[in-house]
Design an enzyme around this catalytic site. Structure first.
Site, PDB file in Angstrom:
ATOM      1  N   ASN A  13       0.879  -1.175   0.000  1.00 21.08           N
ATOM      2  CA  ASN A  13       0.000   0.000   0.000  1.00 21.08           C
ATOM      3  C   ASN A  13       0.912   1.218   0.000  1.00 21.08           C
ATOM      4  O   ASN A  13       1.517   1.541   1.016  1.00 21.08           O
ATOM      5  CB  ASN A  13      -0.888  -0.009   1.256  1.00 21.08           C
ATOM      6  CG  ASN A  13      -1.673   1.289   1.394  1.00 21.08           C
ATOM      7  OD1 ASN A  13      -1.879   2.005   0.408  1.00 21.08           O
ATOM      8  ND2 ASN A  13      -2.103   1.592   2.613  1.00 21.08           N
ATOM      9  N   LYS A  15       0.148   4.294  -0.262  1.00 20.75           N
ATOM     10  CA  LYS A  15      -0.450   5.504   0.335  1.00 20.75           C
ATOM     11  C   LYS A  15      -0.247   6.692  -0.612  1.00 20.75           C
ATOM     12  O   LYS A  15      -0.342   6.518  -1.817  1.00 20.75           O
ATOM     13  CB  LYS A  15       0.131   5.762   1.727  1.00 20.75           C
ATOM     14  CG  LYS A  15       0.172   4.490   2.577  1.00 20.75           C
ATOM     15  CD  LYS A  15       0.483   4.766   4.013  1.00 20.75           C
ATOM     16  CE  LYS A  15       0.726   3.461   4.743  1.00 20.75           C
ATOM     17  NZ  LYS A  15       0.375   3.491   6.142  1.00 20.75           N
ATOM     18  N   HIS A  98      -9.362   1.182   4.570  1.00 22.79           N
ATOM     19  CA  HIS A  98      -8.080   1.357   5.279  1.00 22.79           C
ATOM     20  C   HIS A  98      -8.289   2.285   6.473  1.00 22.79           C
ATOM     21  O   HIS A  98      -9.079   3.240   6.407  1.00 22.79           O
ATOM     22  CB  HIS A  98      -7.033   1.935   4.330  1.00 22.79           C
ATOM     23  CG  HIS A  98      -5.654   1.868   4.902  1.00 22.79           C
ATOM     24  ND1 HIS A  98      -5.183   2.817   5.771  1.00 22.79           N
ATOM     25  CD2 HIS A  98      -4.666   0.951   4.769  1.00 22.79           C
ATOM     26  CE1 HIS A  98      -3.951   2.485   6.141  1.00 22.79           C
ATOM     27  NE2 HIS A  98      -3.614   1.352   5.546  1.00 22.79           N
ATOM     28  N   GLU A 100      -6.602   4.635   7.610  1.00 20.14           N
ATOM     29  CA  GLU A 100      -6.355   6.065   7.354  1.00 20.14           C
ATOM     30  C   GLU A 100      -7.568   6.716   6.698  1.00 20.14           C
ATOM     31  O   GLU A 100      -7.838   7.895   6.928  1.00 20.14           O
ATOM     32  CB  GLU A 100      -5.082   6.235   6.504  1.00 20.14           C
ATOM     33  CG  GLU A 100      -3.834   5.967   7.338  1.00 20.14           C
ATOM     34  CD  GLU A 100      -2.647   5.437   6.565  1.00 20.14           C
ATOM     35  OE1 GLU A 100      -2.624   5.539   5.327  1.00 20.14           O
ATOM     36  OE2 GLU A 100      -1.726   4.888   7.211  1.00 20.14           O
ATOM     37  N   GLU A 170      -5.544  -5.224  10.363  1.00 18.49           N
ATOM     38  CA  GLU A 170      -4.535  -4.197  10.607  1.00 18.49           C
ATOM     39  C   GLU A 170      -4.827  -3.475  11.921  1.00 18.49           C
ATOM     40  O   GLU A 170      -5.659  -2.548  11.955  1.00 18.49           O
ATOM     41  CB  GLU A 170      -4.541  -3.181   9.468  1.00 18.49           C
ATOM     42  CG  GLU A 170      -4.214  -3.772   8.116  1.00 18.49           C
ATOM     43  CD  GLU A 170      -3.551  -2.745   7.217  1.00 18.49           C
ATOM     44  OE1 GLU A 170      -2.405  -2.976   6.826  1.00 18.49           O
ATOM     45  OE2 GLU A 170      -4.163  -1.701   6.944  1.00 18.49           O
ATOM     46  N   GLY A 176       2.290   2.093  10.535  1.00 16.23           N
ATOM     47  CA  GLY A 176       3.208   3.214  10.374  1.00 16.23           C
ATOM     48  C   GLY A 176       3.878   3.655  11.659  1.00 16.23           C
ATOM     49  O   GLY A 176       4.504   4.714  11.712  1.00 16.23           O
ATOM     50  N   SER A 216       3.264  -2.377  10.198  1.00 13.01           N
ATOM     51  CA  SER A 216       4.721  -2.388  10.360  1.00 13.01           C
ATOM     52  C   SER A 216       5.343  -3.746  10.066  1.00 13.01           C
ATOM     53  O   SER A 216       6.319  -4.137  10.704  1.00 13.01           O
ATOM     54  CB  SER A 216       5.104  -1.884  11.761  1.00 13.01           C
ATOM     55  OG  SER A 216       4.655  -0.551  11.946  1.00 13.01           O
TER      56      SER A 216
END
Ligand code: PEP
Length: 254
Positions: A13, A15, A98, A100, A170, A176, A216
């Site tokens: 991904n 981003k 996701h 985010e 996730e 991150g 991560s």
């Protein structure tokens, strides 16, 4: 059921990273490093990079995905891209839900459900993201949160359509941040998701269902995470921006 009967999927991904030119260069670097891998290799890239990515990946085992899609087929949704548009552009995969998007762009379980529907209708393969925030883990409600996110997102999805969905577990606190779930923590929640698939559909479908871990994952921790029984691959953010690191994760999976 033997874990080896599920083909692992390693998906990057990107981003909001890489221009079209950088996309072409990075994929050209990755191609020989992941060639012949015995797992599905996917790179999800920003919309603007899709054509460069498809062209750079041509003839290789790298599949391209988008990072989101809208739930409507077309219309007055400035700045959005529909699943049909992605399909027409030649994109096989799309990430939906996701964290985010949930955290910064108001994504809810219901809009995730609608995007999943639109993506399946358009013939895309979905990487559906679920996961708890740190406070939820500390309250001991991880299973409840992940089960609800999954249940809502899959409402209306038929058993036949499950073959076009992957779930990426996730934990938001691991994305991150450099913090990774332990292999046991990752497996525990992936198993909760698999058990839910069995409850909602059937044990046979659950046994075949691909569940990734993301948060991560890198070249040092991938092997331990990926050998867990219920972890069938990874969704990789930061480490998918470096050809050698991403290729090392692909190697660990195959
Ligand atoms: C992600 O973006 O889905 C992700 C897991 O990111 P990172 O690997 O950087 O934690």
């Amino acid at each position: 059921m033997d874990k080896s009967l599920r083909k692992p999927v390693i998906a990057g991904n990107w981003k909001m990273n890489n221009t079209p030119e950088q996309t072409a260069a990075l994929i050209s670097e990755m191609k020989p490093l992941v060639a012949g891998a015995d797992c599905e290799v996917v790179l999800c890239v920003p919309y603007i990079d899709i054509y460069a990515a498809l062209s750079a990946a041509e003839g290789s085992n790298i599949k391209i995905g988008a990072e989101n899609c809208h739930w409507a087929e077309k219309g007055a949704f400035t700045g959005e891209v529909s699943a049909q548009m992605l399909k027409a552009a030649g994109v096989p995969y799309v990430i939906i839900g996701h964290s985010e998007r949930r955290q910064y762009f108001g994504e809810t379980d219901e809009t995730v459900r609608d995007r999943v529907r639109a993506a399946l209708n358009a013939g895309l393969k979905v990487i559906l993201c679920v996961g708890e925030i740190l406070g939820e883990r500390e309250l001991g409600i991880t299973a409840e949160v992940v089960r609800k996110q999954t249940k809502v997102a899959l409402s209306g999805v038929t058993e036949n359509e499950l073959s076009n969905i992957i779930i990426a577990y996730e934990p938001v606190w691991a994305i991150g941040t450099g913090l990774t779930a332990t292999p046991e923590q990752a497996n525990e929640v992936c198993k909760i998701i698999r058990d839910l698939i069995a409850e909602l559909y059937s044990k046979e479908s659950a046994d075949r269902f691909v569940i990734q871990y993301g948060g991560s994952m890198n070249d040092s921790n991938a092997a331990d995470l990926l050998k867990q029984y219920d972890v069938d691959g990874g969704l990789i953010g930061g480490a998918s921006l470096k050809a050698d690191k991403f290729a090392a994760i692909v190697k660990a999976a195959c």
